[in-house]
Design an enzyme around this catalytic site. Structure first.
Site, PDB file in Angstrom:
ATOM      1  CG  HIS A   1      40.769  64.581   3.209  1.00 29.34           C
ATOM      2  ND1 HIS A   1      41.160  63.263   3.047  1.00 29.34           N
ATOM      3  CD2 HIS A   1      41.548  65.283   2.358  1.00 29.34           C
ATOM      4  CE1 HIS A   1      42.113  63.184   2.137  1.00 29.34           C
ATOM      5  NE2 HIS A   1      42.370  64.403   1.687  1.00 29.34           N
ATOM      6  CD  GLN A  56      40.998  65.858  -2.712  1.00 26.88           C
ATOM      7  OE1 GLN A  56      41.177  65.226  -1.685  1.00 26.88           O
ATOM      8  NE2 GLN A  56      41.897  65.911  -3.676  1.00 26.88           N
ATOM      9  CG  ASN A  72      44.119  63.492   4.812  1.00 25.61           C
ATOM     10  OD1 ASN A  72      44.522  62.349   4.672  1.00 25.61           O
ATOM     11  ND2 ASN A  72      44.431  64.463   3.969  1.00 25.61           N
ATOM     12  CD  GLU A  73      48.446  64.330   3.057  1.00 23.71           C
ATOM     13  OE1 GLU A  73      48.458  65.485   2.586  1.00 23.71           O
ATOM     14  OE2 GLU A  73      48.835  63.334   2.429  1.00 23.71           O
TER      15      GLU A  73
HETATM   16  C1  BGC Z   1      45.801  64.484   0.115  1.00 26.96           C
HETATM   17  C2  BGC Z   1      44.809  64.396  -1.013  1.00 26.96           C
HETATM   18  C3  BGC Z   1      45.469  64.851  -2.307  1.00 26.96           C
HETATM   19  C4  BGC Z   1      46.603  63.907  -2.615  1.00 26.96           C
HETATM   20  C5  BGC Z   1      47.369  64.241  -3.894  1.00 26.96           C
HETATM   21  C6  BGC Z   1      47.202  64.127  -0.258  1.00 26.96           C
HETATM   22  O1  BGC Z   1      47.984  65.235   0.048  1.00 26.96           O
HETATM   23  O2  BGC Z   1      45.336  63.841   1.259  1.00 26.96           O
HETATM   24  O3  BGC Z   1      43.704  65.156  -0.680  1.00 26.96           O
HETATM   25  O4  BGC Z   1      44.582  64.923  -3.359  1.00 26.96           O
HETATM   26  O5  BGC Z   1      47.528  63.885  -1.556  1.00 26.96           O
HETATM   27  O6  BGC Z   1      47.940  65.494  -3.818  1.00 26.96           O
END
Ligand code: BGC
Length: 419
Positions: free
Chosen positions: A119, A25, A163-164
């Protein structure tokens, strides 16, 4: 340091207060990644490619200087698998040296680095051979973790493996539908009633969920062997059951969130990422309430999501695993709203800490305005970035939050103004 007033809480010793980014990002030109490939595939939901992003691959010293000058004591960033291993088994020593410099650079500036290994993005070769569906995926991730330790093994205490994972698994399910029916079927044209699938009703891919869980377990063991503290960072959706819909909501939430929280029970810490809430009725997900204020991503402005997410996480994972808030923020062009939202979120978090919740840190999403997965439009940053010159400009919210970090305080009283 003056003692906090009755409207503030002194943070516990060692509390991390920082901001977060992810490699794809902000770095720019992540050309060996699967996301770069997606951005250059016609006909997807992607409105614009990431390009140079915020050019943080080159400007990270400036980013870290700013964060530390603003008063923060921590920075969450990710290292990019596609740069470290651009081809299967071929390791870029230069990329490892780059990330080692970033870790050292953070420490030198008084910023505790919290590093994420994955990520959302993977190397293109990994996705081309089936990604997390490939039987060897957890092994490939373990091999990458071993390699990444050369960059993050020293100077880092906490590492987030993935991540997530819940959003990543959902993304696989969505991409599979899109490959069969086209991206249009997943929402573009929804206004005209043309969508065949409501993304909110699509379930994460069970095979991917299992692979990610295994990859997390194996990477966690490797990190622990190296003396690091491992966890993963879950998107907490704050599912709220409408009266009478408790069972439906629990069944809806389990594959989307709780299964990932359950997999954190043996971890050293768990990352909470919360932005908004999602209501669930007897027939499934409900839209944002009529007339509710929304953000640039269309999410309901709901700052209490943070404390509710922490409470749900502690209830599901167990109070023995410390929590770090690894993401919380708002996409808005109005920085006054960012301060009001964050102030309210922090006040409810501070109440939980006061009541004994073991919360070890708060990272705001995001340090910089950045590439929000398909578009630069939703601005989450504490620091603005000029898209042409890449000049960084801290917003008032950055100064406000940085001053709290420097003082080691959290507000206990919500702001008078609405968010
Ligand atoms: C993610 C980020 C994303 C943010 C806002 C999360 O889902 O880890 O990469 O930019 O939220 O959407």
């Amino acid at each position: 340091m003056t003692p906090p007033t009755g409207s503030e809480l002194a943070v516990p010793d060692g509390f991390l207060m920082g901001a977060a980014t992810s490699a794809h990002q902000v770095e720019g030109n992540n050309t060996a990644s699967d996301w770069w490939a997606l951005e250059h595939t016609p006909g997807t939901f992607v409105a614009e490619p990431s390009g140079d992003a915020a050019d943080s691959y080159h400007r990270w010293p400036e980013d870290m200087d700013l964060l530390s000058e603003l008063g923060f004591n921590a920075y969450r960033f990710s290292v990019e698998w596609a740069r470290i291993e651009p081809e299967p088994g071929r390791i870029s020593r230069a990329a490892l040296a780059h990330y080692r410099s970033m870790v050292r650079g953070a420490v030198e500036r008084g910023l505790t680095p919290l590093v994420t290994l994955h990520h959302f993005t993977s190397p293109r070769w990994f996705s081309d051979r089936g990604g997390w569906h490939h039987g060897d995926a957890p092994e490939a991730f373990a091999a990458y973790t071993r390699t990444a330790l050369e960059a993050v093994g020293e100077g880092v205490e906490q590492v987030a493996t993935i991540n997530e994972p819940n959003m990543l698994s959902l993304m696989y399910a969505l991409r599979r539908l899109a490959s069969e029916y086209g991206w249009q079927a997943l929402g573009a044209g929804r206004e005209s009633g043309a969508a065949a699938f409501d993304p909110a009703r699509v379930e994460p891919d069970a095979v991917v969920t299992a692979a990610l869980t295994e990859a997390h377990r194996r990477a966690g063991a490797l990190l622990r062997e190296a003396g690091l503290k491992a966890g993963w960072t879950i998107a907490n959706q704050v599912y709220q059951a409408e009266p009478g819909a408790e069972e439906a909501a629990a069944a809806y939430a389990h594959p989307r969130e709780d299964v990932f929280l359950e997999a954190a029970r043996d971890d050293d810490w768990v990352g909470v990422q919360a932005y908004t809430r999602h209501r669930v009725g007897p027939d499934g997900p409900l839209p944002v309430p009529e007339g509710a204020p929304t953000t640039l991503t269309g999410w309901e402005v709901y700052p209490d999501a943070l404390a509710e997410a922490v409470t749900h996480t502690v209830g599901t994972v167990g109070a023995h695993v410390p929590v770090i808030v690894t993401e919380n923020g708002i996409a808005t062009g109005d920085d006054t709203r960012r301060i009001a939202y964050t102030h309210r979120a922090l006040a409810s978090l501070a109440r939980l800490i006061e009541q004994g919740a073991d919360v070890r840190g708060y990272f705001h999403w995001s340090a910089l305005d950045n590439y929000e997965w398909g578009t630069f439009k939703p601005t989450f940053g504490l620091i603005g970035v000029d898209p042409v010159t890449f000049a960084r400009t801290p917003k008032p919210s950055a100064r406000w939050l940085g001053a709290l970090a420097r003082a080691g305080r959290l507000p206990l009283v919500p702001p008078a103004a609405a968010c």
